[in-house]
Design an enzyme around this catalytic site. Structure first.
Site, PDB file in Angstrom:
ATOM      1  N   ASP A  93      35.721  61.431  56.732  1.00 18.97           N
ATOM      2  CA  ASP A  93      34.674  61.985  56.471  1.00 18.97           C
ATOM      3  C   ASP A  93      33.474  61.217  56.597  1.00 18.97           C
ATOM      4  OD1 ASP A  93      33.004  64.124  55.450  1.00 18.97           O
ATOM      5  OD2 ASP A  93      33.453  63.997  53.515  1.00 18.97           O
ATOM      6  N   ARG A 144      27.122  78.026  49.279  1.00 16.41           N
ATOM      7  CA  ARG A 144      27.360  76.382  49.707  1.00 16.41           C
ATOM      8  C   ARG A 144      25.966  75.651  49.275  1.00 16.41           C
ATOM      9  NH1 ARG A 144      28.068  72.857  55.233  1.00 16.41           N
ATOM     10  NH2 ARG A 144      30.171  73.692  54.574  1.00 16.41           N
ATOM     11  N   HIS A 165      35.273  71.265  48.398  1.00 16.67           N
ATOM     12  CA  HIS A 165      35.082  71.897  49.659  1.00 16.67           C
ATOM     13  C   HIS A 165      36.646  72.927  49.772  1.00 16.67           C
ATOM     14  CE1 HIS A 165      33.718  73.396  53.255  1.00 16.67           C
ATOM     15  NE2 HIS A 165      33.535  72.080  53.628  1.00 16.67           N
ATOM     16  N   GLN A 213      37.690  74.308  53.275  1.00 21.74           N
ATOM     17  CA  GLN A 213      38.138  73.261  54.246  1.00 21.74           C
ATOM     18  C   GLN A 213      39.664  73.080  53.793  1.00 21.74           C
ATOM     19  OE1 GLN A 213      35.966  71.556  56.642  1.00 21.74           O
ATOM     20  NE2 GLN A 213      37.909  71.057  57.124  1.00 21.74           N
ATOM     21  N   CYS A 234      36.752  66.741  59.016  1.00 19.48           N
ATOM     22  CA  CYS A 234      36.416  67.936  58.614  1.00 19.48           C
ATOM     23  C   CYS A 234      35.207  68.411  59.590  1.00 19.48           C
ATOM     24  CB  CYS A 234      35.682  68.050  57.131  1.00 19.48           C
ATOM     25  SG  CYS A 234      34.717  66.674  56.846  1.00 19.48           S
ATOM     26  N   ARG A 289      39.147  76.960  60.318  1.00 14.51           N
ATOM     27  CA  ARG A 289      38.427  77.469  59.463  1.00 14.51           C
ATOM     28  C   ARG A 289      38.056  79.037  59.438  1.00 14.51           C
ATOM     29  NH1 ARG A 289      34.416  74.160  57.276  1.00 14.51           N
ATOM     30  NH2 ARG A 289      34.636  75.338  55.568  1.00 14.51           N
TER      31      ARG A 289
END
Ligand code: CP
Ligand code: NVA
Length: 333
Positions: A232, A108, A135, A138, A274, A319
């Protein structure tokens, strides 16, 4: 189950292709059911996985760790200050070192080029746990969550993203929906639309998949009949704090409120995020936004976040199951 197309690295949202993406969701659903039923088979025993984070994380790190432990693998976490990467040692050299010790690497960070360079030099699978641009893990959790709430064809699912249309999550939702043949709408002020080249990419994907793609500043048009409303954070990790001054006035008309949810015209519209979310004043950031701008919450109001329509914690749990699928598909035996 085994994947027809072995998928090892996951650097961006199109890497799996439509069929690979759907197979990954099926594998994740199986793994979720197996864990719930207490019959999970450990297919990663003896594997070692590196988790490299240039930016902080709660969900992504925990999902990789728990997925690995559930499956019998070991992980090593290298945090934002915990390695030489990018400072005393190049990405390529770090990749060679980690690739010699580990069976797979999660990364990441900031630049998409870093995860791509890691992948070029590591010689083992590399998974993108978020960059400034994409992402991808996700997206697997998000579409699995949508599929859990809307049975039938994925192509019949409609979702509307409201907020910063240039964020990694908005960009990923645009391209993922286009690739999968979904009905995807991005509503944002023009200043925050995804780049034109990306919208063109989405339109090209849509020609093949049959997706419906809308990028607009008209929230009413974007929300109409949407089965899912997604938002988001307004200022992403790595962006200047001063951006809040510009974003709050620009994005306040795009916050997810009860009125926005009602504007879909559907009683069954669900809310997705998210996470982490600014929805109240219990966090330092939430209090700062309240004190500076007089808002309680930012991209979503607390009543929507806590409503029966909100499936954000199911989405967060997913996730784990989807990241586990990525690991098992790449390294399982
Ligand atoms: N959604 C997500 O990636 O959360 P974290 O930043 O906590 O990993
Ligand atoms: N756009 C957000 C997503 C966090 C999961 C960020 O990059 O900070």
């Amino acid at each position: 189950m085994t994947l027809a197309r072995p998928s090892r690295s996951l650097l961006t949202v199109t890497d799996l292709g439509r069929a690979g993406f759907v197979e990954m969701l099926d594998l994740a659903a199986d793994l979720k059911a197996d864990k719930r039923a207490g019959r999970e088979r450990r297919s990663l025993v003896g594997r070692n996985i590196a988790l490299v984070f240039e930016k902080d994380s709660t969900r992504t790190r925990c999902a990789f760790e728990v997925a690995a432990y559930d499956q019998g693998a070991h992980v090593t976490y290298l945090g934002p200050a915990g390695s030489h990467l990018g400072r005393e040692e190049s990405v390529a050299d770090t990749a060679r070192v980690l690739g010699a010790m580990f069976d797979g690497i999660e990364f990441r960070g900031f630049a998409q080029s870093t995860v791509e360079e890691l992948s070029r030099h590591a010689g083992v699978p590399v998974w993108n746990g978020l960059t400034d641009e994409w992402h991808p893990t996700q997206m697997l959790a998000d579409v699995l969550t949508m599929r859990e709430h809307q049975s039938g064809e994925i192509e019949a699912i409609s979702y509307c993203f409201l907020g910063d249309g240039r964020s990694n999550v908005a960009r990923s939702l645009l391209i993922t929906g286009a690739m999968l043949g979904m009905d995807v709408r991005i509503a944002a002020p023009r200043e925050l639309w995804p780049p034109e080249s990306l919208v063109a990419d989405a339109q090209r994907e849509a020609l093949v998949s049959g997706a419906r793609v809308m990028v607009t500043d008209d929230t009413a048009a974007a929300l109409e009949s949407a089965a899912f409303v997604y938002t988001d954070v307004w200022v992403s990790m790595g962006e200047a704090d001063a951006e809040w001054e510009r974003r709050v006035p620009l994005l306040t008309p795009y916050r997810v409120t009860a009125q926005a949810m009602a504007a879909t015209g559907r009683p069954d519209t669900r809310f997705l995020h998210c996470l982490p979310a600014v929805h109240d004043t219990t966090t330092a950031l939430g209090r700062r936004i309240h004190d500076r701008f007089g808002l309680v919450g930012a991209e979503v109001t607390d009543d929507v976040f806590g409503s029966a329509a909100s499936v954000v914690f199911q989405q967060a749990e997913n996730r784990l199951h989807t990241i586990k699928a990525v690991l098992v598909a790449a390294l399982g035996r």
